[in-house]
Design a protein around this motif. Structure first.
Motif, PDB file in Angstrom:
ATOM      1  N   THR A  63     -40.491 -33.503 -24.776  1.00 54.96           N
ATOM      2  CA  THR A  63     -40.668 -32.370 -25.690  1.00 54.96           C
ATOM      3  C   THR A  63     -39.608 -31.312 -25.419  1.00 54.96           C
ATOM      4  N   THR A  64     -39.564 -30.342 -26.302  1.00 58.80           N
ATOM      5  CA  THR A  64     -38.583 -29.251 -26.150  1.00 58.80           C
ATOM      6  C   THR A  64     -38.964 -28.292 -25.022  1.00 58.80           C
ATOM      7  N   ASN A  65     -40.136 -28.484 -24.427  1.00 57.63           N
ATOM      8  CA  ASN A  65     -40.530 -27.662 -23.274  1.00 57.63           C
ATOM      9  C   ASN A  65     -39.777 -28.050 -22.002  1.00 57.63           C
ATOM     10  N   LEU A  66     -39.118 -29.218 -22.012  1.00 59.06           N
ATOM     11  CA  LEU A  66     -38.388 -29.683 -20.838  1.00 59.06           C
ATOM     12  C   LEU A  66     -37.037 -28.987 -20.730  1.00 59.06           C
ATOM     13  N   ASP A  67     -36.709 -28.541 -19.511  1.00 66.74           N
ATOM     14  CA  ASP A  67     -35.399 -27.915 -19.278  1.00 66.74           C
ATOM     15  C   ASP A  67     -34.316 -28.956 -19.053  1.00 66.74           C
ATOM     16  N   ALA A  68     -34.705 -30.115 -18.530  1.00 65.01           N
ATOM     17  CA  ALA A  68     -33.706 -31.153 -18.253  1.00 65.01           C
ATOM     18  C   ALA A  68     -34.381 -32.508 -18.088  1.00 65.01           C
ATOM     19  N   ILE A  69     -33.604 -33.541 -18.384  1.00 69.16           N
ATOM     20  CA  ILE A  69     -33.983 -34.938 -18.136  1.00 69.16           C
ATOM     21  C   ILE A  69     -33.039 -35.471 -17.064  1.00 69.16           C
ATOM     22  N   ILE A  70     -33.586 -36.190 -16.067  1.00 72.12           N
ATOM     23  CA  ILE A  70     -32.738 -36.897 -15.102  1.00 72.12           C
ATOM     24  C   ILE A  70     -32.936 -38.389 -15.341  1.00 72.12           C
ATOM     25  N   LEU A  71     -31.835 -39.060 -15.646  1.00 71.82           N
ATOM     26  CA  LEU A  71     -31.867 -40.460 -16.081  1.00 71.82           C
ATOM     27  C   LEU A  71     -31.440 -41.389 -14.954  1.00 71.82           C
ATOM     28  N   GLY A  72     -32.308 -42.332 -14.585  1.00 71.22           N
ATOM     29  CA  GLY A  72     -32.004 -43.273 -13.510  1.00 71.22           C
ATOM     30  C   GLY A  72     -31.333 -44.536 -14.014  1.00 71.22           C
ATOM     31  N   MET A  73     -30.646 -45.242 -13.110  1.00 72.75           N
ATOM     32  CA  MET A  73     -29.923 -46.468 -13.466  1.00 72.75           C
ATOM     33  C   MET A  73     -30.855 -47.588 -13.915  1.00 72.75           C
ATOM     34  N   HIS A  74     -32.119 -47.542 -13.492  1.00 73.96           N
ATOM     35  CA  HIS A  74     -33.067 -48.597 -13.849  1.00 73.96           C
ATOM     36  C   HIS A  74     -33.392 -48.597 -15.340  1.00 73.96           C
ATOM     37  N   ALA A  75     -33.260 -47.445 -15.982  1.00 67.75           N
ATOM     38  CA  ALA A  75     -33.533 -47.350 -17.420  1.00 67.75           C
ATOM     39  C   ALA A  75     -32.407 -48.012 -18.208  1.00 67.75           C
ATOM     40  N   LYS A  76     -32.722 -48.432 -19.411  1.00 66.57           N
ATOM     41  CA  LYS A  76     -31.716 -49.022 -20.303  1.00 66.57           C
ATOM     42  C   LYS A  76     -31.243 -47.966 -21.319  1.00 66.57           C
ATOM     43  N   ALA A  77     -30.107 -48.237 -21.941  1.00 65.57           N
ATOM     44  CA  ALA A  77     -29.546 -47.279 -22.898  1.00 65.57           C
ATOM     45  C   ALA A  77     -30.432 -47.098 -24.126  1.00 65.57           C
ATOM     46  N   ASP A  78     -31.303 -48.095 -24.415  1.00 62.15           N
ATOM     47  CA  ASP A  78     -32.200 -47.981 -25.578  1.00 62.15           C
ATOM     48  C   ASP A  78     -33.617 -47.568 -25.163  1.00 62.15           C
ATOM     49  N   ASN A  79     -33.757 -46.983 -23.977  1.00 60.61           N
ATOM     50  CA  ASN A  79     -35.062 -46.527 -23.495  1.00 60.61           C
ATOM     51  C   ASN A  79     -35.667 -45.536 -24.497  1.00 60.61           C
ATOM     52  N   PRO A  80     -36.922 -45.734 -24.911  1.00 62.84           N
ATOM     53  CA  PRO A  80     -37.534 -44.862 -25.931  1.00 62.84           C
ATOM     54  C   PRO A  80     -37.535 -43.380 -25.542  1.00 62.84           C
ATOM     55  N   GLU A  81     -37.781 -43.090 -24.258  1.00 64.84           N
ATOM     56  CA  GLU A  81     -37.792 -41.692 -23.827  1.00 64.84           C
ATOM     57  C   GLU A  81     -36.383 -41.095 -23.882  1.00 64.84           C
ATOM     58  N   LEU A  82     -35.380 -41.889 -23.510  1.00 61.16           N
ATOM     59  CA  LEU A  82     -33.996 -41.432 -23.581  1.00 61.16           C
ATOM     60  C   LEU A  82     -33.597 -41.160 -25.032  1.00 61.16           C
ATOM     61  N   LEU A  83     -33.940 -42.079 -25.921  1.00 68.05           N
ATOM     62  CA  LEU A  83     -33.599 -41.909 -27.344  1.00 68.05           C
ATOM     63  C   LEU A  83     -34.245 -40.643 -27.910  1.00 68.05           C
ATOM     64  N   LYS A  84     -35.495 -40.367 -27.512  1.00 68.58           N
ATOM     65  CA  LYS A  84     -36.183 -39.165 -27.982  1.00 68.58           C
ATOM     66  C   LYS A  84     -35.496 -37.911 -27.435  1.00 68.58           C
ATOM     67  N   ALA A  85     -35.103 -37.954 -26.179  1.00 71.46           N
ATOM     68  CA  ALA A  85     -34.412 -36.812 -25.569  1.00 71.46           C
ATOM     69  C   ALA A  85     -33.086 -36.538 -26.275  1.00 71.46           C
ATOM     70  N   GLN A  86     -32.365 -37.614 -26.607  1.00 76.73           N
ATOM     71  CA  GLN A  86     -31.102 -37.459 -27.331  1.00 76.73           C
ATOM     72  C   GLN A  86     -31.339 -36.890 -28.732  1.00 76.73           C
ATOM     73  N   GLU A  87     -32.387 -37.359 -29.361  1.00 74.10           N
ATOM     74  CA  GLU A  87     -32.735 -36.883 -30.707  1.00 74.10           C
ATOM     75  C   GLU A  87     -33.058 -35.387 -30.685  1.00 74.10           C
ATOM     76  N   LEU A  88     -33.756 -34.919 -29.639  1.00 73.05           N
ATOM     77  CA  LEU A  88     -34.129 -33.505 -29.529  1.00 73.05           C
ATOM     78  C   LEU A  88     -32.995 -32.631 -28.995  1.00 73.05           C
ATOM     79  N   GLY A  89     -31.903 -33.275 -28.557  1.00 68.23           N
ATOM     80  CA  GLY A  89     -30.763 -32.520 -28.034  1.00 68.23           C
ATOM     81  C   GLY A  89     -31.019 -31.906 -26.668  1.00 68.23           C
TER      82      GLY A  89
END
Length: 450
Positions: free
Chosen positions: A60-86
């Protein structure tokens, strides 16, 4: 700050989550699987995700930052949502740089030795009761976490890994830290799935050498020709300090070195570890520790976790486990044990477990690495090749690569365990080298044997 970790269960990631929680940040995280010890450690602080999996609604937009680990994939749903929200998305090393950009950053790089050197430095500072921030790649005795972050400490000591930063940032981690003080311990081709040629791999270290701040300090192993060449090629304005293996002697299984305090026994051994100590000494001196203080502190250093870790010993038998898996580490570790226990039979067991070590074209890099062992065994799992979708390798290929006619090769974990526990260990030094566990080997059982 509200920070969300995508792939929070990893060794490095969960330690960073714990460090930020200790600093007062609000932490959430997700992962599709979390194993021990990460699970218990996250649970103890109330940071364990309620359910396994990826959940867009956590982003959500309440988050100040996302930290992305190597175990995640580039199409990870949470990553895609974070990118969509900027939202602001950091890789692990990017975030560590953000936390330390106003500090003096000390970065320890190299294909081998970096965890041990970082551990030595931290041991010295803990012994001298001088607080520093840090990130190290192993759990150290006397340290609660592998990451420690504060607002007030002057120095940040970072283990500089050359592997990739995140699924969406393909730069090596150590390119992002911009060190004020740095060290390169050695260069030996690794991570061939990412760096397909030796030259491409070496190039990463030249980029690292050129990433130091203007007027920065580079400490380097002058006994490694490739390291020396890289540092000499560096075009950045830096000061260069070479180091080499100090003089030492082995008496009755104990290593002694000459110091300003006189002849001093050490708790660790091996020429490569003495070389690591020489590098750590230079770094500590550049951080304000004098020579006498360094030697007094390092005399009680027992070694980094899983690096020549003694798991059992009696009057005639000693058993070590070691994280060694790349050719240079395997050779250095095997040689160290034989030199230390020259009057004993050295039985060296190596598991080929990583992507590089199981690559048919890379196997030739292991030529001669087990030659100092009196008996040598290699274990690998054909199932691991299938899981990694790699080309099959045969027992003959393994024997030919190591160029040792008496090499014993096992592919079945049960047969390997039967062989191991049928051995007579009197007057023996057993060395177990792997980044895995030989298909389910219980290392605690060795304590019952001696």
């Amino acid at each position: 700050m509200n920070i969300h970790f995508i792939a929070v269960g990893g060794s490095a990631m969960h330690n960073l989550a714990l460090a930020l929680y200790q600093k007062g940040y609000k932490i959430t995280g997700s992962d599709d699987a979390i194993f021990e010890p990460s699970k218990s450690r996250l649970e103890a602080k109330g940071l364990m995700p309620k359910d396994f999996g990826w959940f867009e609604e956590k982003i959500t937009t309440n988050l100040d930052a996302i930290i992305l680990g190597m175990h995640a994939k580039a199409d990870n749903p949470e990553l895609l949502k974070a990118q969509e929200l900027g939202l602001t998305i950091y890789s692990y090393p990017e975030f560590l740089y953000e936390q330390s950009k106003d500090k003096t950053r000390v970065v320890i790089g190299g294909s081998h030795g970096k965890t041990t050197i970082t551990s030595m430095i931290l041991h010295v500072f803990k012994y001298l009761n001088i607080p520093v921030d840090f990130m190290v790649g192993a759990q150290l005795e006397g340290f609660e976490t592998m990451v420690h972050l504060t607002s007030e400490n002057e120095f940040m000591v970072l283990e500089g890994d050359e592997y990739l930063s995140s699924p969406i940032d393909r730069r090596p981690k150590f390119h992002l830290y911009k060190p004020n003080i740095a060290l390169i311990s050695g260069i030996a081709w690794d991570h061939i799935n990412v760096f397909p040629t030796y030259q491409n791999y070496v190039e990463q270290f030249l980029i690292f050498a050129n990433s130091l701040t203007n007027g920065g300090i580079m400490v380097y192993n002058e006994e490694d020709a490739e390291v020396k060449n890289v540092v000499e090629q560096a075009t950045s304005s830096i000061k260069k300090y070479p180091y080499s293996t100090p003089n030492y002697a082995i008496e009755n299984g104990t290593t002694f070195i000459e110091t300003s305090l006189g002849e001093m026994p050490l708790e660790f051994f091996g020429a490569h570890n003495l070389q690591n100590m020489a590098g750590a000494k230079w770094i500590c001196q550049h951080m304000g520790v004098d020579e006498d203080e360094f030697y007094e502190a390092i005399s009680s250093f027992k070694g980094a976790s899983k690096r020549l870790e003694k798991i059992a010993e009696n009057e005639t038998t000693v058993i070590f486990k070691d994280f060694a898996h790349s050719p240079s580490k395997v050779e250095a570790t095997t040689n160290a044990v034989k030199n230390q226990y020259s009057d004993r039979t050295v039985l060296a067991c190596l598991e080929l477990h990583t992507y590089s070590s199981l690559n048919a074209d890379f196997l030739k890099e292991y030529k001669g690495t087990l030659n100092k062992a009196d008996k040598a065994v290699v274990f690998y799992s054909p199932e691991a090749l299938e899981i990694k979708r790699m080309e099959k390798i045969s027992v003959d290929q393994i024997q030919n690569a190591f160029e040792r006619e008496d090499l014993i090769v096992y592919t079945n974990p049960t047969e390997f365990k039967e062989f191991l526990f049928s051995q007579k260990f009197e007057n023996t030094a057993l060395l177990l080298m792997s980044s895995g566990n030989y298909g389910g080997l219980d290392f605690n059982k060795f304590k019952e044997l001696v």
